[in-house]
Structures are given as C-alpha cells and as structure tokens.
Design a protein around this motif. Structure first.
Motif, mmCIF file in Angstrom:
data_model
loop_
_atom_site.group_PDB
_atom_site.id
_atom_site.type_symbol
_atom_site.label_atom_id
_atom_site.label_comp_id
_atom_site.label_asym_id
_atom_site.label_seq_id
_atom_site.Cartn_x
_atom_site.Cartn_y
_atom_site.Cartn_z
ATOM 1 N N ALA A 133 0.996 30.614 30.928
ATOM 2 C CA ALA A 133 2.365 30.710 30.417
ATOM 3 C C ALA A 133 3.010 29.333 30.348
ATOM 4 N N TRP B 145 4.337 27.335 27.016
ATOM 5 C CA TRP B 145 5.675 26.751 26.916
ATOM 6 C C TRP B 145 5.597 25.303 26.454
ATOM 7 N N LEU C 110 5.981 34.906 26.173
ATOM 8 C CA LEU C 110 6.435 36.266 26.460
ATOM 9 C C LEU C 110 5.266 37.222 26.640
ATOM 10 N N ALA D 209 3.515 35.920 30.197
ATOM 11 C CA ALA D 209 4.445 36.185 31.305
ATOM 12 C C ALA D 209 5.151 37.508 31.059
ATOM 13 N N SER D 210 4.385 38.550 31.040
ATOM 14 C CA SER D 210 4.908 39.883 30.707
ATOM 15 C C SER D 210 5.773 40.419 31.839
ATOM 16 N N SER E 217 10.030 34.350 35.286
ATOM 17 C CA SER E 217 11.261 34.809 34.636
ATOM 18 C C SER E 217 11.960 33.655 33.929
ATOM 19 N N ARG F 187 10.197 32.982 30.699
ATOM 20 C CA ARG F 187 10.583 34.011 29.742
ATOM 21 C C ARG F 187 11.992 33.732 29.197
ATOM 22 N N GLU G 122 16.853 37.374 31.995
ATOM 23 C CA GLU G 122 15.688 36.778 32.658
ATOM 24 C C GLU G 122 16.100 35.598 33.540
#
Length: 313
Positions: A147, A151, A160, A163-164, A180, A183, A199
């Motif tokens: 993740a 980014w 997204l 990092a579900s 979070s 996200r 988030e």
C-alpha cells in the motif's frame, strides 16, 4: 524565473515528488544564459541545452518568457515544466509546458509512463514488495508495504484495493492507523472528501508524533476544501510553534498562512510564510511560502494557490 515557479508549485507537492523520485531521474536547469536571465541564472547549463537540440522548435509559437499580470496570475507557457530525455539524448514527446497544478502534473507524468512503459520498469525492490504481498495475502506487514508503494507511485486505486477495510480491521495499533491514513490520503487525492475524512479521523485514534501530524495536515486540507479555514487553523497553529521541527512542521506553517490569507489576514499570513522560509529554508514547501510573499519581497512569481482554489491538492 522558471525554477521559482516550479519549486513553489507542483514540484513542492508530496505526491508529485514521490512519483518523480520513483520513476524519473530529476535534473533542473535553465535554458536562458546569465545575460538574458532575470531569475536563476546560476542554473543555466549549456550541456543540458545542447542535449535538447530542438528546444527552439519546442518553444516556437509560445509567448516568450514569463509574466505576471496585475491580478497576480502568472503566465509561463514558454517554460517547460518537464522534458523527458533518455540517457542517449532521445526525447520522449515534447514535454510539459507552463504552470501545472499538482494533480495535472501527476496525470501528465503517468501518461508519459503509460506511453513508454519500457523505459519505466519497476525496480527489484518494488517487485519484491509486490511479490511478497501477492504470496502472503494474510500478512498485514506485507500488504502495508504494498500500500505504501502504491501511494508513492500515485496509484490511488491500488492503495484502496490493497489497504482494504478488511485489512484495516485485521490490523492493530499504529499499523491500522497508517493503513487508514493511506486510505484517507488516496481518497483525498481522488476527490472523495467525506470518505477521506472518515478514514483520517479513524487513523488519528491510533497514531502519534509525525504520523499524527500528517493526519492533522491532511484533515486541515479537507477543512480548507470545505471552505472552513478557521477549523483548519485550529488544527495547524499548534504545529507552527516548535523547539525542534518535525516532518510536517513546514506544511503546517505554509497551510496556516494560506488559511489566514483566505480569511483576509495578510499580516499573520505573511508572518508565518516569512518564518517558514527563514527557519526551514530547505523544507519542500518553503519556496511556496516565499512565492506567497510575491514580488519584490521574495524575488519569485506569485504562488498560484493564492488565486486558484480549484485544481490544487
């Protein structure tokens, strides 16, 4: 002046800087020699100019030089924001021109990468991160690394996806907070502000130090986009008083100054911007604070974020 325009604009943005560092080898130079240069004459590089042998063709038909209108709007269409050159001197396309806001700069950089993917392969370290995430879907640390990589590559949809919400629920402590946060930042860049705020508020509950400061700055940006600079100031002002600056201190100083500007308090806004450029001259946003002071005080074109609220992150 081109370097001042770029450093106080898109190239000071975190998302732009991440993508440039991940996929390009950035080199700054000026095409105007000292005798014809009103700005960064020290940055003139004849060797670099010679590599771009058709710079005159590229500039043809564009208004010469840069200018600033009475209302502060800057025109710099004859300045390349980026030229893309292979090690052998081959140019990829005609480059990017003029003053680009951060999200448009990211989109244009991504178009270049997509058009010539053979010149922008993932490095071995990136492939290892992606492979580990694929092979160990239940490993929170492996997914977090993927993740974070997404980014840095400005792949917000991938952030997204990796990092579900399910992964965030599985994580604990600061790891859940960082997920979070990622996200929230991705959602902010996608313009999904309400989801981003949810988030980021969740992230704040389990983070501290620089990580919590990052959340405060991101939330302040959401406040500003919602037309609530007073609320953004409440978040930012405590971060502008410091004995030892943190990673996000400069961002807090710049954005707090921008809040004061939007509230019509030019005295306090300029006080913060002056402190920023004097106390943290090497901060990524210091040139944007300087540009916010404008000519002649900062010897820089005016920061366009003072004039345009649409089109900036």
């Amino acid at each position: 002046m081109v370097a001042e325009v770029l450093r106080s604009g898109a190239y000071s943005d975190e998302v732009v800087r991440n993508l440039v560092r991940a996929r390009f080898v950035p080199v700054m130079y000026d095409v105007a020699p000292p005798g014809r240069n009103a700005g960064d004459a020290w940055a003139y590089d004849q060797d670099a100019v010679d590599v771009i042998s058709d710079i005159d063709r590229l500039q043809r038909g564009r208004a010469a030089g840069g200018s600033q209108e009475p209302n502060g709007k800057v025109r710099a269409g004859s300045y390349p924001a980026a030229l893309f050159v292979l090690p052998d001197g081959t140019m990829l396309g005609d480059g990017l021109w003029g003053i680009l806001p951060p999200e448009r700069m990211v989109a244009e950089l991504q178009r270049v990468i997509a058009r010539w993917p053979e010149h922008f392969p993932a490095c071995a370290a990136e492939l290892a991160v992606l492979q580990a995430a694929e092979q160990h879907p239940g490993d929170v640390a492996a997914q977090l690394a993927a993740a974070q990589l997404s980014w840095e590559l400005a792949d917000f949809d991938a952030v997204l996806r990796v990092a579900s919400p399910e992964l965030v629920a599985q994580a604990t402590g600061s790891t859940a907070g960082v997920l979070s946060y990622l996200r929230g930042r991705a959602l902010l860049c996608l313009g999904r502000d309400n989801e981003a705020r949810h988030e980021l508020e969740a992230a704040a509950a389990s983070l501290a130090g620089d990580e919590l400061a990052a959340v405060h700055v991101a939330c302040a940006r959401l406040d500003m986009r919602a037309g609530e600079p007073e609320q953004a100031l409440q978040r930012l002002l405590p971060m502008t008083q410091f004995e030892r600056p943190g990673r996000w201190t400069g961002a807090a100083m710049y954005y707090a100054g921008l809040c004061y500007h939007r509230l019509g308090d030019e005295v306090r806004s300029k006080q913060l911007w002056r402190r920023h450029r004097e106390q943290l001259p090497y901060d990524r946003l210091a040139r944007r604070s300087a540009g916010s002071l404008g000519l002649p005080e900062a010897e820089a074109f005016l920061n366009q974020e003072l004039l345009e609220q649409k089109g900036w992150w």
